[in-house]
Write an enzyme that holds these catalytic residues in place. Structure first.
Site, PDB file in Angstrom:
ATOM      1  N   HIS A 111       0.838  -1.201   0.000  1.00 10.14           N
ATOM      2  CA  HIS A 111       0.000   0.000   0.000  1.00 10.14           C
ATOM      3  C   HIS A 111       0.875   1.254   0.000  1.00 10.14           C
ATOM      4  O   HIS A 111       0.615   2.210  -0.731  1.00 10.14           O
ATOM      5  CB  HIS A 111      -0.910   0.013   1.234  1.00 10.14           C
ATOM      6  CG  HIS A 111      -2.154  -0.789   1.091  1.00 10.14           C
ATOM      7  ND1 HIS A 111      -2.159  -2.156   1.182  1.00 10.14           N
ATOM      8  CD2 HIS A 111      -3.436  -0.414   0.886  1.00 10.14           C
ATOM      9  CE1 HIS A 111      -3.397  -2.590   1.023  1.00 10.14           C
ATOM     10  NE2 HIS A 111      -4.195  -1.559   0.844  1.00 10.14           N
ATOM     11  N   HIS A 150       1.336  -3.825   9.654  1.00 12.51           N
ATOM     12  CA  HIS A 150       2.711  -3.528   9.243  1.00 12.51           C
ATOM     13  C   HIS A 150       3.507  -2.936  10.383  1.00 12.51           C
ATOM     14  O   HIS A 150       2.956  -2.265  11.259  1.00 12.51           O
ATOM     15  CB  HIS A 150       2.740  -2.536   8.074  1.00 12.51           C
ATOM     16  CG  HIS A 150       2.440  -3.148   6.754  1.00 12.51           C
ATOM     17  ND1 HIS A 150       3.309  -4.003   6.108  1.00 12.51           N
ATOM     18  CD2 HIS A 150       1.369  -3.034   5.944  1.00 12.51           C
ATOM     19  CE1 HIS A 150       2.774  -4.387   4.965  1.00 12.51           C
ATOM     20  NE2 HIS A 150       1.595  -3.821   4.846  1.00 12.51           N
TER      21      HIS A 150
END
Length: 176
Positions: A111, A150
């Site tokens: 992303h 993450h």
């Protein structure tokens, strides 16, 4: 403790520190929304819109963007499947992510890489949109940590991958 272990320990502490802010309901809701902006559809829609609206710069923006994503995506997949770093929600006992990640591994953040490709393209072709583009890219990366999928270094690596891929694409574009 070797350097990699120290980096991992620091990254885990930084993850918990950042993620703690994501536990507030408004932050969580905003993080989900911002993260969805980084799913990719928005980039294509804006690229196509610019190509139709501004034929010269918009078409170059779209073509260089397709080239940059064509460089970024295979590198992202190669890194992710070579390094195979477990996501925090899969590695840290008792921790649960706010969203279900699309795959098992976290390094680098796809992303974030895609968001930084888009921000770099805006900086090159539409300099007046550079600041909003980079702010959005940073927000997308941050949202991934706040959502628990993450580590901060995944975001840094994703940003570096996106920037590098775009610079390579711009170099190729200038060459052809």
């Amino acid at each position: 403790m070797n350097r990699l272990q120290k980096l991992n320990a620091f990254d885990t502490r930084a993850f918990f520190w950042c993620n703690g802010y994501g536990q507030h309901a408004p932050v969580m809701a905003g993080s989900r929304w911002i993260s969805r902006l980084g799913d990719g559809g928005l980039y294509l829609i804006l690229g196509l819109t610019l190509a139709l609206w501004e034929p010269e710069d918009g078409q170059a923006f779209l073509l260089v963007g397709l080239l940059a994503y064509g460089i970024e995506l295979p590198l992202y997949l190669l890194l992710k499947n070579t390094i195979r770093r477990d996501r925090p929600c899969h590695r840290l006992q008792g921790f649960r992510a706010a969203i279900e990640p699309s795959d098992k591994f976290s390094f680098p953040s796809g992303h974030t890489a895609a968001a930084f490709v888009f921000a770099m393209l805006l900086a090159q072709f539409y300099p007046s949109l550079m600041l909003p583009g980079f702010i959005l890219a940073l927000l997308i990366g941050s949202s991934r940590v706040l959502l628990g999928v993450h580590y901060p270094t995944d975001i840094a690596a994703g940003a570096l991958l996106g920037i590098t891929s775009t610079l390579l694409a711009l170099g190729v574009w200038e060459w052809i």
